[in-house]
Design a protein around this motif. Structure first.
Motif, PDB file in Angstrom:
ATOM      1  N   VAL A   5       0.839  -1.187   0.000  1.00 34.56           N
ATOM      2  CA  VAL A   5       0.000   0.000   0.000  1.00 34.56           C
ATOM      3  C   VAL A   5       0.876   1.240   0.000  1.00 34.56           C
ATOM      4  CG1 VAL A   5      -1.791   1.295   1.188  1.00 34.56           C
ATOM      5  CG2 VAL A   5      -1.840  -1.204   1.210  1.00 34.56           C
ATOM      6  N   GLU A   6       0.711   2.087  -1.030  1.00 33.70           N
ATOM      7  CA  GLU A   6       1.467   3.322  -1.153  1.00 33.70           C
ATOM      8  C   GLU A   6       0.671   4.502  -0.612  1.00 33.70           C
ATOM      9  OE1 GLU A   6       2.468   1.494  -5.420  1.00 33.70           O
ATOM     10  OE2 GLU A   6       0.627   1.664  -4.233  1.00 33.70           O
ATOM     11  N   SER A   7       1.391   5.531  -0.191  1.00 32.17           N
ATOM     12  CA  SER A   7       0.765   6.766   0.241  1.00 32.17           C
ATOM     13  C   SER A   7       1.750   7.916   0.051  1.00 32.17           C
ATOM     14  CB  SER A   7       0.325   6.686   1.704  1.00 32.17           C
ATOM     15  OG  SER A   7       1.438   6.527   2.562  1.00 32.17           O
ATOM     16  N   GLY A   8       1.237   9.144   0.074  1.00 32.63           N
ATOM     17  CA  GLY A   8       2.090  10.317   0.020  1.00 32.63           C
ATOM     18  C   GLY A   8       2.066  11.090  -1.279  1.00 32.63           C
ATOM     19  N   GLY A   9       1.399  10.572  -2.300  1.00 32.07           N
ATOM     20  CA  GLY A   9       1.319  11.282  -3.560  1.00 32.07           C
ATOM     21  C   GLY A   9       0.434  12.507  -3.452  1.00 32.07           C
ATOM     22  N   GLY A  10       0.504  13.363  -4.470  1.00 33.75           N
ATOM     23  CA  GLY A  10      -0.310  14.563  -4.469  1.00 33.75           C
ATOM     24  C   GLY A  10       0.148  15.568  -5.488  1.00 33.75           C
ATOM     25  N   LEU A  11      -0.344  16.788  -5.340  1.00 34.87           N
ATOM     26  CA  LEU A  11      -0.025  17.899  -6.234  1.00 34.87           C
ATOM     27  C   LEU A  11       0.943  18.845  -5.543  1.00 34.87           C
ATOM     28  CD1 LEU A  11      -0.567  19.564  -8.834  1.00 34.87           C
ATOM     29  CD2 LEU A  11      -2.511  20.577  -7.623  1.00 34.87           C
ATOM     30  N   PRO A 101       7.329 -15.862  -0.221  1.00 26.35           N
ATOM     31  CA  PRO A 101       6.137 -16.187   0.571  1.00 26.35           C
ATOM     32  C   PRO A 101       6.418 -17.122   1.739  1.00 26.35           C
ATOM     33  CG  PRO A 101       5.653 -16.300  -1.772  1.00 26.35           C
ATOM     34  CD  PRO A 101       7.135 -16.182  -1.644  1.00 26.35           C
ATOM     35  N   THR A 102       7.275 -18.124   1.522  1.00 27.78           N
ATOM     36  CA  THR A 102       7.706 -19.040   2.568  1.00 27.78           C
ATOM     37  C   THR A 102       9.211 -19.219   2.464  1.00 27.78           C
ATOM     38  OG1 THR A 102       7.513 -21.085   1.298  1.00 27.78           O
ATOM     39  CG2 THR A 102       5.515 -20.281   2.383  1.00 27.78           C
ATOM     40  N   ARG A 103       9.810 -19.866   3.447  1.00 23.72           N
ATOM     41  CA  ARG A 103      11.259 -20.064   3.431  1.00 23.72           C
ATOM     42  C   ARG A 103      11.699 -20.996   2.315  1.00 23.72           C
ATOM     43  NH1 ARG A 103      13.309 -22.966   8.786  1.00 23.72           N
ATOM     44  NH2 ARG A 103      15.249 -22.817   7.557  1.00 23.72           N
ATOM     45  N   TRP A 104      10.779 -21.780   1.752  1.00 23.45           N
ATOM     46  CA  TRP A 104      11.118 -22.761   0.722  1.00 23.45           C
ATOM     47  C   TRP A 104      10.747 -22.329  -0.683  1.00 23.45           C
ATOM     48  CZ3 TRP A 104      14.346 -25.421   3.244  1.00 23.45           C
ATOM     49  CH2 TRP A 104      14.103 -25.814   4.571  1.00 23.45           C
ATOM     50  N   GLU A 105       9.966 -21.270  -0.803  1.00 23.56           N
ATOM     51  CA  GLU A 105       9.474 -20.841  -2.100  1.00 23.56           C
ATOM     52  C   GLU A 105      10.339 -19.732  -2.680  1.00 23.56           C
ATOM     53  OE1 GLU A 105       5.193 -19.539  -4.153  1.00 23.56           O
ATOM     54  OE2 GLU A 105       5.336 -19.981  -2.015  1.00 23.56           O
ATOM     55  N   GLN A 106      10.482 -19.726  -4.014  1.00 18.60           N
ATOM     56  CA  GLN A 106      11.239 -18.675  -4.684  1.00 18.60           C
ATOM     57  C   GLN A 106      10.533 -17.326  -4.529  1.00 18.60           C
ATOM     58  OE1 GLN A 106       9.440 -19.991  -9.004  1.00 18.60           O
ATOM     59  NE2 GLN A 106      11.467 -19.088  -8.964  1.00 18.60           N
ATOM     60  N   VAL A 107      11.309 -16.261  -4.670  1.00 18.14           N
ATOM     61  CA  VAL A 107      10.744 -14.934  -4.497  1.00 18.14           C
ATOM     62  C   VAL A 107       9.830 -14.566  -5.655  1.00 18.14           C
ATOM     63  CG1 VAL A 107      12.686 -14.161  -3.099  1.00 18.14           C
ATOM     64  CG2 VAL A 107      12.727 -13.812  -5.582  1.00 18.14           C
ATOM     65  N   HIS A 108       8.874 -13.693  -5.358  1.00 18.78           N
ATOM     66  CA  HIS A 108       7.969 -13.127  -6.345  1.00 18.78           C
ATOM     67  C   HIS A 108       8.004 -11.607  -6.227  1.00 18.78           C
ATOM     68  CE1 HIS A 108       6.117 -17.068  -7.068  1.00 18.78           C
ATOM     69  NE2 HIS A 108       6.026 -17.210  -5.754  1.00 18.78           N
ATOM     70  N   ASP A 109       7.727 -10.930  -7.336  1.00 17.40           N
ATOM     71  CA  ASP A 109       7.576  -9.485  -7.322  1.00 17.40           C
ATOM     72  C   ASP A 109       6.127  -9.123  -7.023  1.00 17.40           C
ATOM     73  OD1 ASP A 109      10.028  -8.996  -9.847  1.00 17.40           O
ATOM     74  OD2 ASP A 109      10.089  -8.171  -7.815  1.00 17.40           O
ATOM     75  N   TYR A 110       5.939  -8.254  -6.036  1.00 17.92           N
ATOM     76  CA  TYR A 110       4.623  -7.752  -5.688  1.00 17.92           C
ATOM     77  C   TYR A 110       4.588  -6.261  -5.939  1.00 17.92           C
ATOM     78  CZ  TYR A 110       3.760 -12.245  -3.435  1.00 17.92           C
ATOM     79  OH  TYR A 110       3.593 -13.585  -3.185  1.00 17.92           O
ATOM     80  N   TRP A 111       3.443  -5.784  -6.419  1.00 21.57           N
ATOM     81  CA  TRP A 111       3.296  -4.384  -6.812  1.00 21.57           C
ATOM     82  C   TRP A 111       2.154  -3.707  -6.075  1.00 21.57           C
ATOM     83  CZ3 TRP A 111       6.662  -2.021 -10.157  1.00 21.57           C
ATOM     84  CH2 TRP A 111       7.514  -2.867 -10.875  1.00 21.57           C
ATOM     85  N   GLY A 112       2.362  -2.448  -5.747  1.00 23.24           N
ATOM     86  CA  GLY A 112       1.302  -1.637  -5.192  1.00 23.24           C
ATOM     87  C   GLY A 112       0.386  -1.129  -6.285  1.00 23.24           C
ATOM     88  N   GLN A 113      -0.694  -0.462  -5.899  1.00 23.96           N
ATOM     89  CA  GLN A 113      -1.676   0.045  -6.843  1.00 23.96           C
ATOM     90  C   GLN A 113      -1.233   1.329  -7.534  1.00 23.96           C
ATOM     91  OE1 GLN A 113      -3.580  -2.958  -6.995  1.00 23.96           O
ATOM     92  NE2 GLN A 113      -5.062  -1.407  -7.621  1.00 23.96           N
ATOM     93  N   GLY A 114      -0.253   2.010  -6.987  1.00 19.63           N
ATOM     94  CA  GLY A 114       0.251   3.236  -7.565  1.00 19.63           C
ATOM     95  C   GLY A 114      -0.315   4.467  -6.879  1.00 19.63           C
ATOM     96  N   THR A 115       0.473   5.530  -6.865  1.00 23.11           N
ATOM     97  CA  THR A 115       0.037   6.804  -6.312  1.00 23.11           C
ATOM     98  C   THR A 115       0.441   7.921  -7.266  1.00 23.11           C
ATOM     99  OG1 THR A 115       0.096   8.239  -4.341  1.00 23.11           O
ATOM    100  CG2 THR A 115       2.144   7.108  -4.921  1.00 23.11           C
ATOM    101  N   GLN A 116      -0.481   8.844  -7.527  1.00 18.34           N
ATOM    102  CA  GLN A 116      -0.257   9.907  -8.504  1.00 18.34           C
ATOM    103  C   GLN A 116       0.585  11.027  -7.908  1.00 18.34           C
ATOM    104  OE1 GLN A 116      -1.392  10.209 -11.884  1.00 18.34           O
ATOM    105  NE2 GLN A 116       0.042  11.945 -11.839  1.00 18.34           N
ATOM    106  N   VAL A 117       1.616  11.427  -8.638  1.00 17.53           N
ATOM    107  CA  VAL A 117       2.421  12.598  -8.302  1.00 17.53           C
ATOM    108  C   VAL A 117       2.313  13.578  -9.458  1.00 17.53           C
ATOM    109  CG1 VAL A 117       4.747  13.493  -7.908  1.00 17.53           C
ATOM    110  CG2 VAL A 117       4.027  11.356  -6.821  1.00 17.53           C
ATOM    111  N   THR A 118       1.845  14.786  -9.169  1.00 18.88           N
ATOM    112  CA  THR A 118       1.693  15.815 -10.185  1.00 18.88           C
ATOM    113  C   THR A 118       2.471  17.057  -9.773  1.00 18.88           C
ATOM    114  OG1 THR A 118      -0.529  15.017 -10.752  1.00 18.88           O
ATOM    115  CG2 THR A 118       0.074  17.226 -11.499  1.00 18.88           C
ATOM    116  N   VAL A 119       3.368  17.511 -10.647  1.00 20.75           N
ATOM    117  CA  VAL A 119       4.203  18.678 -10.379  1.00 20.75           C
ATOM    118  C   VAL A 119       3.825  19.772 -11.363  1.00 20.75           C
ATOM    119  CG1 VAL A 119       6.532  19.565 -10.116  1.00 20.75           C
ATOM    120  CG2 VAL A 119       6.054  17.157  -9.626  1.00 20.75           C
ATOM    121  N   SER A 120       3.352  20.898 -10.854  1.00 21.64           N
ATOM    122  CA  SER A 120       2.947  22.016 -11.690  1.00 21.64           C
ATOM    123  C   SER A 120       4.113  22.965 -11.922  1.00 21.64           C
ATOM    124  CB  SER A 120       1.776  22.759 -11.056  1.00 21.64           C
ATOM    125  OG  SER A 120       2.137  23.310  -9.796  1.00 21.64           O
ATOM    126  N   SER A 121       4.108  23.638 -13.074  1.00 25.19           N
ATOM    127  CA  SER A 121       5.167  24.574 -13.423  1.00 25.19           C
ATOM    128  C   SER A 121       4.899  25.960 -12.875  1.00 25.19           C
ATOM    129  CB  SER A 121       5.342  24.641 -14.939  1.00 25.19           C
ATOM    130  OG  SER A 121       4.147  25.063 -15.554  1.00 25.19           O
TER     131      SER A 121
END
Length: 121
Positions: A5-11, A101-121
């Motif tokens: 879970v991501e947080s902190g994005g904004g304008l 996931p477990t000590r015996w299982e290979q690693v997997h990549d997990y992704w968050g849902q994304g957070t929008q960052v908008t930078v105005s000029s």
């Protein structure tokens, strides 16, 4: 299952700062590399920065000197401190974690849902 879970994005105005956070929760054995990626409209996803569990970092040239990645292993959290923001930094920022996931299982990549960052000029 594992969730990120991501947080902190904004304008924010150019030259400003934001701090992104991403926390992993659920059942898993360990977290290895964590990182941040971003994707602007009409462009490919690009790597922003990564950090290993011991703390070794890798940062893209486009953000080097402005962004800093860090992590708190006790909190299963990775951060991205973004300073001197530019309009070209505008994108959806995604958190990624390499998790066993477990000590015996290979690693997997997990992704968050994304957070929008908008930078105005």
């Amino acid at each position: 299952q594992v969730q990120l879970v991501e947080s902190g994005g904004g304008l924010v105005q150019a030259g400003g700062s934001l701090r992104l956070s991403c926390t992993a929760s659920g059942n898993f054995f360990s977290i290895n590399v964590m990182g941040w990626y971003r994707q602007a409209p009409g462009k490919q996803r690009e790597l922003v920065a990564t950090i290993t569990r011991p703390g070794t970092t890798n940062t893209a040239d486009s953000v080097k000197g402005r962004f800093t990645i860090s992590r708190d292993n006790a909190k299963n959290t990775v951060y991205l401190q973004m300073n001197s923001l530019k309009p070209e930094d505008t994108a959806v920022y995604y958190c990624d974690a390499e998790i066993a996931p477990t000590r015996w299982e290979q690693v997997h990549d997990y992704w968050g849902q994304g957070t929008q960052v908008t930078v105005s000029s």
